[in-house]
Each structure stands twice: as structure tokens, then as C-alpha cells.
Enzyme design. Structure first.
Site, PDB file in Angstrom:
ATOM      1  N   GLN A 259       0.827  -1.209   0.000  1.00  0.00           N
ATOM      2  CA  GLN A 259       0.000   0.000   0.000  1.00  0.00           C
ATOM      3  C   GLN A 259       0.863   1.262   0.000  1.00  0.00           C
ATOM      4  O   GLN A 259       1.888   1.322   0.657  1.00  0.00           O
ATOM      5  CB  GLN A 259      -0.913  -0.007   1.219  1.00  0.00           C
ATOM      6  CG  GLN A 259      -2.003  -1.043   1.126  1.00  0.00           C
ATOM      7  CD  GLN A 259      -2.993  -0.939   2.261  1.00  0.00           C
ATOM      8  OE1 GLN A 259      -3.892  -0.090   2.248  1.00  0.00           O
ATOM      9  NE2 GLN A 259      -2.848  -1.797   3.242  1.00  0.00           N
TER      10      GLN A 259
ATOM     11  N   SER B 225       4.517  -6.431   2.694  1.00  0.00           N
ATOM     12  CA  SER B 225       3.202  -6.457   3.333  1.00  0.00           C
ATOM     13  C   SER B 225       2.155  -7.013   2.364  1.00  0.00           C
ATOM     14  O   SER B 225       2.231  -8.174   1.980  1.00  0.00           O
ATOM     15  CB  SER B 225       2.828  -5.058   3.839  1.00  0.00           C
ATOM     16  OG  SER B 225       1.657  -5.098   4.631  1.00  0.00           O
ATOM     17  N   LEU B 226       1.203  -6.207   1.932  1.00  0.00           N
ATOM     18  CA  LEU B 226       0.212  -6.644   0.956  1.00  0.00           C
ATOM     19  C   LEU B 226       0.875  -7.299  -0.250  1.00  0.00           C
ATOM     20  O   LEU B 226       0.353  -8.276  -0.804  1.00  0.00           O
ATOM     21  CB  LEU B 226      -0.629  -5.432   0.532  1.00  0.00           C
ATOM     22  CG  LEU B 226      -1.596  -5.487  -0.640  1.00  0.00           C
ATOM     23  CD1 LEU B 226      -0.940  -5.242  -1.977  1.00  0.00           C
ATOM     24  CD2 LEU B 226      -2.384  -6.794  -0.692  1.00  0.00           C
TER      25      LEU B 226
ATOM     26  N   HIS C 182       0.618  -3.848  11.057  1.00  0.00           N
ATOM     27  CA  HIS C 182       1.771  -4.589  11.589  1.00  0.00           C
ATOM     28  C   HIS C 182       2.046  -4.237  13.052  1.00  0.00           C
ATOM     29  O   HIS C 182       3.190  -4.113  13.470  1.00  0.00           O
ATOM     30  CB  HIS C 182       3.011  -4.372  10.710  1.00  0.00           C
ATOM     31  CG  HIS C 182       2.781  -4.818   9.308  1.00  0.00           C
ATOM     32  ND1 HIS C 182       2.689  -6.146   8.956  1.00  0.00           N
ATOM     33  CD2 HIS C 182       2.568  -4.107   8.165  1.00  0.00           C
ATOM     34  CE1 HIS C 182       2.445  -6.236   7.655  1.00  0.00           C
ATOM     35  NE2 HIS C 182       2.363  -5.017   7.155  1.00  0.00           N
TER      36      HIS C 182
ATOM     37  N   GLN D  70       1.732 -12.239   9.930  1.00  0.00           N
ATOM     38  CA  GLN D  70       2.247 -11.029   9.273  1.00  0.00           C
ATOM     39  C   GLN D  70       1.467  -9.777   9.654  1.00  0.00           C
ATOM     40  O   GLN D  70       2.025  -8.683   9.750  1.00  0.00           O
ATOM     41  CB  GLN D  70       2.198 -11.222   7.745  1.00  0.00           C
ATOM     42  CG  GLN D  70       2.841 -10.101   6.944  1.00  0.00           C
ATOM     43  CD  GLN D  70       2.026  -9.746   5.705  1.00  0.00           C
ATOM     44  OE1 GLN D  70       0.838  -9.449   5.818  1.00  0.00           O
ATOM     45  NE2 GLN D  70       2.664  -9.764   4.553  1.00  0.00           N
TER      46      GLN D  70
ATOM     47  N   ARG E 109      -9.070  -8.853   3.626  1.00  0.00           N
ATOM     48  CA  ARG E 109      -7.990  -8.453   4.532  1.00  0.00           C
ATOM     49  C   ARG E 109      -8.060  -6.945   4.800  1.00  0.00           C
ATOM     50  O   ARG E 109      -7.922  -6.488   5.929  1.00  0.00           O
ATOM     51  CB  ARG E 109      -6.641  -8.816   3.909  1.00  0.00           C
ATOM     52  CG  ARG E 109      -5.393  -8.447   4.729  1.00  0.00           C
ATOM     53  CD  ARG E 109      -4.159  -8.920   3.971  1.00  0.00           C
ATOM     54  NE  ARG E 109      -2.905  -8.682   4.676  1.00  0.00           N
ATOM     55  CZ  ARG E 109      -2.114  -7.637   4.485  1.00  0.00           C
ATOM     56  NH1 ARG E 109      -2.469  -6.680   3.637  1.00  0.00           N
ATOM     57  NH2 ARG E 109      -0.978  -7.512   5.144  1.00  0.00           N
TER      58      ARG E 109
END
Length: 316
Positions: free
Chosen positions: A11, A91-92, A201, A250, A116
Site C-alpha cells: 500500500q 506487506s500486501l 503490523h 504477518q 484483509r
């Protein structure tokens, strides 16, 4: 033979018009946008191509949008005969890596990351969580700062270990504000608040992780055909059961990006190809090790450039 890694953005890399040139020039590429719309039940492609930016930036739209464009770009590279030895995503972006490595189908992945995003958005009410980039302070010193603030009742922790001198913290709005101030007192050059919709996170994402666990459990994850470097461990993984557990973890664990890039370099990777919009990851890779080669592929011109430059060095 050149060892290659495909890396996939998270993102922040989204932009209105992302992938437009590729889908206009290729019907196969356009199918990814059409599939995403069909799976999600709304016109994600319209948001991606026409905006507004405020709608695209919403986490439950940004996540499937980035996965769609990144998957489309990776497929173009595969079709051109360029295959990676490893994949990784920030991440994503790890979900895009899993599609490229054959763990998740595109259809399952695009719906999963939309969910998500919804789970993450629901976990902490708007305005109660925050993130900030801390520049110029070492990891251990910053961890000490976050532990001190957390001990006083505000949740804050290290969230993204991006590259030397750039670490992101995440937690309650007050916790991040206090940790940012203390980090500067401890020697940080700058503390930059990030424009995000939640404290990603961090421990505050555990409610979202529980819902994500349920959503992933209903899917058929395959063994990885290409090793994926996990955000959580910074190590290659291929086993589907392990991948599933790491995806859940994660959500509330730091993204160990600097270590992930270091591990791939240790494994012999010399070329990193960023698949999708933006150049954020390529910039981080160069800050980690300037000796490696990076490419950003997001349109026909950049794809052709990679094909021309890599040529017969790829896949023997």
C-alpha cells in the site's frame, strides 16, 4: 546465469490510472481487471483507472488494486520468458508474490486481500491508530523507545524494517506521537507521520488476524513452485501450511524487508524486478545494496527494456 527476484509493492504505491497502458495494449492483460470486477462484485477497475484517489486509497480497495496490477505485470514477464528464482512482497505485496509463485490463484487472492483490507479497517476505529517513519535511528534504539512508551500504557512497536536508517513504527495515535518525540530525543533525524488508515503490523491488528485466519482456512493453498521470502521470517518458504500461518502472523508482526533483500542477495540474487506501480521497493533495495540491479515494470516500455537488457541471460 542471472538470478532474479520478483518483488511486489504494498500500500502506498497505488495511483489512479495504474496499469492502463498495459490493458489498453493487450487483451490478456485486460482480463485481470475484468476478473477482479467479477470476483469482487463491484467495479474495482473503474476505481483503479478513473479514481477518485480517495476511493482508491481506502485499504480494502488499494489492496486488491495493487494485487491485480502486480499480478498482471508478473504474468507479462512470465510470458516473455523471464522467471524469478525467488519472489517477495512488502506487506500486501506478499500476496502478489504468492500468486506469482503458484500458492494462490488470482481469483482467490484478489478476494482475500479485499477481505484483509476490510478486516484491517474494522480492527481499529479511524483516528485511533497511526504509523510514522523514523529516519536515522538504529533498530535497537528504536525498539527501546517503543518498549518504554508501551510500558506506560500506549501500544507502539516497530512495524517495517525497510532499509538502513528507515524504520516505520505503528500503534495507537498517542503511542506513535510519543515514540516519535522520544526517537528524535534519542538521535533520529526525522519522524514523518504516514497517511494510512490504521496501525498496520502492530498488536492492534490481532482482531483482523483472527478473521484473516478463518478466511485463509477456507482456501486451497498450494506448495510454492518458486520460493517466497516471508515478511515475518525473512526466509524462503514453500510449504503451504507454513505460508498460511505466516500470513496470519504477518498482520501484527514487523515487515523484515531489509533482511529479506539481504537473504535473497545471500542466495545469489543480483537482479530485482519490481512488478507493479511505483518505484518504492527498488529505491529501498538500492539503499540496502547498491551493487545489485533493479528494474521497475509497469508498462510496455519498461517491460521491453527488461526484455532487451536481460535477454539470453535469463533462464539459461
Amino acid at each position: 546465469m542471472t538470478k532474479i527476484a520478483f518483488i511486489f509493492p504494498g500500500q502506498g504505491s497505488q495511483s489512479v490510472g495504474m496499469g492502463q497502458q498495459l490493458i489498453e495494449s493487450n487483451e490478456d492483460s485486460k482480463k485481470y481487471y475484468e476478473q477482479a470486477d467479477e470476483v469482487l462484485g463491484f467495479s474495482l477497475s473503474n476505481i483503479m483507472l478513473e479514481g477518485p484517489a480517495e476511493e482508491l486509497t481506502k485499504t480494502y480497495n488499494a489492496q486488491p488494486a495493487l494485487l491485480t496490477t502486480s499480478t498482471m505485470v508478473a504474468k507479462k514477464l512470465f510470458d516473455a520468458g523471464i522467471s524469478p528464482d525467488y519472489t517477495a512482497g512488502h506487506s500486501l505485496g506478499e500476496y502478489s508474490a504468492l500468486v506469482a509463485s503458484g500458492v494462490l490463484s488470482f481469483e482467490d487472492a484478489v478476494l482475500l486481500v479485499h477481505k484483509r483490507g476490510l478486516f484491517m479497517n474494522e480492527a481499529v476505529p479511524a483516528g485511533e491508530g497511526a504509523m510514522a517513519a523514523i529516519l536515522g535511528l538504529d533498530k535497537d534504539s528504536l525498539i527501546d523507545v517503543t518498549k518504554e512508551v508501551s510500558a506506560n500504557g500506549e501500544t507502539v512497536q516497530v512495524a517495517n524494517l525497510n532499509c538502513p536508517g528507515q524504520i516505520v513504527i505503528s500503534g495507537t495515535a498517542t503511542g506513535v506521537e510519543e515514540a516519535s518525540a522520544k526517537a528524535k530525543e534519542a538521535g533520529a533525524k526525522r519522524a514523518i507521520p504516514l497517511v494510512v488508515s490504521g496501525p498496520f503490523h502492530s498488536e492492534l491488528m490481532r482482531p483482523a488476524a483472527a478473521k484473516l485466519d478463518d478466511a485463509i482456512s477456507s482456501l486451497d493453498l498450494k506448495e510454492a513452485e518458486i520460493p517466497v521470502i516471508s515478511n515475518v521470517t525473512a526466509l524462503p518458504v514453500t510449504e503451504s501450511a507454513t505460508i498460511k500461518n505466516l500470513l496470519v502472523e504477518q498482520l501484527y508482526s514487523p515487515v523484515r524487508w531489509e533482511e529479506s533483500i539481504g537473504k535473497m542477495i545471500e542466495l545469489g540474487v543480483t537482479t530485482f524486478i519490481e512488478c507493479g506501480p511505483g518505484k518504492v521497493l527498488s529505491g529501498l533495495v538500492k539503499k540496502i545494496d547498491r551493487s545489485v540491479t533493479t528494474y521497475c515494470v509497469h508498462d510496455e516500455e519498461s517491460l521491453q527494456q527488461v526484455m532487451d537488457l536481460l535477454g539470453e541471460n535469463v533462464n539459461g
